[in-house]
Design a protein around this motif. Structure first.
Motif, PDB file in Angstrom:
ATOM      1  N   ASP A 172     -13.710  -2.640  -2.691  1.00 44.91           N
ATOM      2  CA  ASP A 172     -13.011  -2.870  -3.942  1.00 44.91           C
ATOM      3  C   ASP A 172     -11.494  -2.550  -3.788  1.00 44.91           C
ATOM      4  OD1 ASP A 172     -13.478  -0.201  -4.245  1.00 44.91           O
ATOM      5  OD2 ASP A 172     -14.731  -0.305  -6.016  1.00 44.91           O
ATOM      6  N   PRO A 173     -10.868  -2.231  -2.837  1.00 44.65           N
ATOM      7  CA  PRO A 173      -9.335  -1.978  -3.043  1.00 44.65           C
ATOM      8  C   PRO A 173      -8.668  -3.268  -2.714  1.00 44.65           C
ATOM      9  CG  PRO A 173     -10.026  -1.270  -0.791  1.00 44.65           C
ATOM     10  CD  PRO A 173     -11.180  -1.537  -1.613  1.00 44.65           C
ATOM     11  N   PHE A 174      -7.651  -3.502  -3.767  1.00 42.28           N
ATOM     12  CA  PHE A 174      -6.789  -4.828  -3.705  1.00 42.28           C
ATOM     13  C   PHE A 174      -5.764  -4.441  -2.823  1.00 42.28           C
ATOM     14  CE2 PHE A 174      -3.819  -8.066  -5.033  1.00 42.28           C
ATOM     15  CZ  PHE A 174      -4.520  -8.993  -5.215  1.00 42.28           C
ATOM     16  N   VAL A 175      -5.776  -5.138  -1.640  1.00 45.18           N
ATOM     17  CA  VAL A 175      -4.774  -4.793  -0.434  1.00 45.18           C
ATOM     18  C   VAL A 175      -4.299  -5.995   0.028  1.00 45.18           C
ATOM     19  CG1 VAL A 175      -5.612  -2.473  -0.017  1.00 45.18           C
ATOM     20  CG2 VAL A 175      -6.822  -4.305   0.924  1.00 45.18           C
ATOM     21  N   GLU A 176      -2.985  -5.950   0.865  1.00 49.73           N
ATOM     22  CA  GLU A 176      -2.568  -6.857   1.609  1.00 49.73           C
ATOM     23  C   GLU A 176      -2.739  -6.682   3.222  1.00 49.73           C
ATOM     24  OE1 GLU A 176      -1.911  -9.546   0.239  1.00 49.73           O
ATOM     25  OE2 GLU A 176      -1.694  -8.900  -1.799  1.00 49.73           O
ATOM     26  N   LYS A 177      -2.229  -7.528   4.058  1.00 55.26           N
ATOM     27  CA  LYS A 177      -2.369  -7.563   5.570  1.00 55.26           C
ATOM     28  C   LYS A 177      -2.220  -6.162   6.157  1.00 55.26           C
ATOM     29  CE  LYS A 177      -1.154 -10.246   9.513  1.00 55.26           C
ATOM     30  NZ  LYS A 177      -2.408 -10.432   9.990  1.00 55.26           N
ATOM     31  N   GLU A 178      -1.193  -5.521   5.572  1.00 52.44           N
ATOM     32  CA  GLU A 178      -0.664  -4.113   5.970  1.00 52.44           C
ATOM     33  C   GLU A 178      -1.731  -3.043   6.133  1.00 52.44           C
ATOM     34  OE1 GLU A 178       2.441  -2.801   3.529  1.00 52.44           O
ATOM     35  OE2 GLU A 178       1.266  -3.484   1.847  1.00 52.44           O
ATOM     36  N   TYR A 179      -2.706  -3.303   5.160  1.00 55.14           N
ATOM     37  CA  TYR A 179      -3.823  -2.521   4.903  1.00 55.14           C
ATOM     38  C   TYR A 179      -4.740  -2.640   6.439  1.00 55.14           C
ATOM     39  CZ  TYR A 179      -8.277  -0.561   3.050  1.00 55.14           C
ATOM     40  OH  TYR A 179      -9.626   0.073   2.619  1.00 55.14           O
TER      41      TYR A 179
END
Lengths: 437, 437
Positions: free
Chosen positions: B117-124
């Motif tokens: 459930d984290p809302f993250v982008e490509k870097e994550y």
């Protein structure tokens, strides 16, 4: 006492509880002592009867509201239906003709005319009685009820009396002013004009014949659509030199918006709703069967019905009309003389509705060109007639009707059914009525 | 890269979109570039595959979510279902055994474990890859992802590293602190513990065998309900001396409440909704087919589904759980492997639901003791089997099934039907499955 109640308007400012065929007057939102709820029209009718049990009440309204009025008030009430909307002067003329020509009331008697939507208590109806008595004396042609202003409102017209007494002749009128002007008027003893007045019935009839060409009630009814749209204030009040005003200082709330409606509600939650302890001045009015949870809100009204869901700051809710106008106008809930229906599912080529019939009632015998229908009875007993064939039905029975097939259902007990409509062109217009063969 | 996604929790804090059988992970609320919507689990799965198309993803979840996961991610994803809830340590042990014993992954390979459930982008996801590589080096037994704190939060545990560098050994951990304490930790270079780590698969298996008595995946699965409830942090992390932490300073939002969920949403309105120009920082998420009108609100989230309607100050919405627990627990909407259903009407002795089957799917062959059912097909084509009798069905067809009668429907195209259930004891428990004869 003879009373004409003016019950008009589309009530869009109380969306989603009101719609094109269910006006705000019919929403059961006011809790009675026994815990059940009554509508605006039921409340005012009950209050009139409690004040004067012999009062003759006539409701001037649109034809679309006839069923709802009879459902809520029974058959004893008189209804003067307007064939179309023509503003207040033609509506009052038509009602006055209804009182004399249909109800046989002596034109020498006085009549009180008032809107259906103020939220008021017993003292108001005592004032109406006094108004009726005063009008009967004939000291003036019209006796207005002047409401002692609660604050310098910009929403009302003002009546300036000659004297600051309980009863006075009217000096002049003022249109909706600025707050500053309103303050000045109030300092001069001005009163709000709530559109409530008494007069002799014959006065209304004389004015009607002066300004409109008709013979009697039926004639006026038949040519009603040719009448000019004109308000009673403009056509009569502003031109009448002999007007008295009776000062009324009791409770009076005009329930036109959610803001004033919620002020008049006894309870903060009607229907399924929960508020957390951080909510302040929040009202929930929920006609859906799912719960509403409100948290951390202030001065907000939440209302849900099959038409939609409103969540609004109470003050801001007064400006809803343009938004409601944008919405898809399909009516999802309606009360009819025979019962009610509610749309419960909409798909591109089908629609499912729940139909409830009162015991002893039936639908029109009708058919549809462009859709098949399937009824599943879920409660009660009755009879169906399909293409002339009659059969008994009860919960669990299924009746299928192809397009073109004539059908009706007669409820012997209260009867509920799920109707599935299937077709590519589902429309309320696709309905032909037939005589039972 | 091997990834175990932990997909747990009842998601009551995102009511009314989540319920006992549909968790927050499955709500399609995030708008993609093509305008369609994806859920949390679809988004993270897509992002993993975009970062590493050969990534092997295993979802550790409850059995109730299996259908929803396959519906949303297809059959390619591995699922390690927990027979019952036993906290994170047994869940990770079971998943680790699934990776080796069912998927045949070499225990020498590294694995990354992270919540869904984290809302993250490509870097994550690039960070997860680096975590996996670092874990493979064996410099430490565990490599945690340390999230650079955006503010001195009281909601997270803190990792205190030995050095303020990209990679460091961990000095110590701190439980959820006060804001003041959090500030002090951050000044010392502390990082949030988001529950994300990498290690060798064999490390997880060794710890599992140290603390639990089982032979292999199937054995652990069979005796899962006898395992002690214990968290991975408590059982392993706090006792492990050789832990590294990798600093991650990119976007990271934990979508556990409406407050954070709305921050992650691209759009302010999902579904039918209108806001007036005086609304500020308002979000509407509407799964019903009636419109929502919002006026004059600030920092409010409005969400409507067949389960209910939430109207909450965003901050306040974090405290909804006790209120949601009070609500009637009847599930009004569910996604199943074969399609979905939605309750559209409830009466004392009947219930009406809309059932949608995906093409090629069918219900179980089943019967009910205490209710009759009537199906009206409203869309699509298929076959029904009723007490062994098979027939073709299409829109407009009606099938009636008395209590005790065995039945199923097989969808050849996408198929929708209205099911009316009639009986005095309608319950989801009243269902017996049968073999097709």
């Amino acid at each position: 006492m003879n009373i004409i109640l003016l019950s008009g308007g589309s009530g869009k400012r109380l969306w989603p509880l009101s719609n094109d065929i269910r006006s705000k007057q019919f929403i059961k939102i006011f809790q009675k002592k026994d815990g059940t709820y009554e509508s605006m029209v039921q409340r005012i009718y009950r209050q009139i009867k409690e004040t004067d049990e012999t009062a003759k009440v006539t409701i001037a309204t649109s034809r679309a509201q006839i069923s709802a009025i009879h459902n809520q008030l029974g058959e004893g009430v008189h209804i003067s239906p307007e064939p179309c909307r023509r503003d207040t002067f033609p509506a009052m003329a038509l009602s006055a003709a209804h009182l004399t020509d249909i109800q046989g009331i002596d034109p020498e008697e006085s009549v009180v005319v008032c809107p259906v939507d103020p939220f008021v208590e017993k003292e108001y109806f005592e004032a109406l009685k006094a108004l009726s008595v005063q009008a009967g004396k004939g000291e003036a042609n019209l006796v207005l009820l002047g409401i002692a202003p609660a604050y310098p409102s910009e929403k009302y017209g003002y009546i300036i009396p000659e004297k600051e007494e309980k009863l006075s002749f009217v000096k002049t009128f003022r249109e909706k002013p600025t707050a500053q002007k309103a303050k000045e008027y109030i300092e001069q003893g001005a009163l709000w004009n709530g559109g409530v007045f008494g007069c002799k019935l014959k006065y209304l009839l004389e004015k009607a014949h002066e300004l409109m060409d008709f013979t009697d009630y039926q004639d006026l009814y038949d040519k009603y659509d040719t009448m000019e749209k004109i308000s009673f204030d403009y056509a009569v009040v502003e031109k009448e030199p002999k007007i008295q005003v009776m000062r009324y200082a009791g409770q009076w709330k005009d329930i036109g918006t959610w803001n004033t409606m919620t002020e008049a509600m006894e309870e903060t939650v009607v229907g399924k709703g929960i508020m957390d302890e951080t909510c302040k001045d929040v009202h929930i009015v929920n006609e859906l069967d799912v719960p509403i949870l409100a948290m951390g809100l202030q001065d907000v009204v939440i209302s849900a019905s099959p038409e939609g869901i409103l969540v609004a700051d109470k003050e801001q809710s007064s400006y809803m009309k343009p938004f409601v106008d944008q919405m898809d106008g399909q009516v999802k809930f309606a009360e009819k003389s025979w019962g009610s229906y509610r749309v419960i599912d909409v798909e591109s080529d089908s629609m499912t509705i729940k139909v409830t019939l009162h015991a002893g009632n039936s639908m029109n015998y009708h058919s549809h060109r462009h859709r098949d229908e399937i009824w599943t009875v879920i409660e009660g007993e009755g009879r169906t007639i399909v293409d002339g064939m009659e059969q008994k039905v009860k919960a669990g029975d299924v009746i299928t009707m192809s397009a073109g097939c004539r059908h009706t259902v007669i409820a012997e007990t209260k009867l509920k059914l799920i109707e599935v409509q299937i077709g590519e062109e589902i429309s309320v217009q696709d309905k032909e009525k037939h005589e039972l063969e």
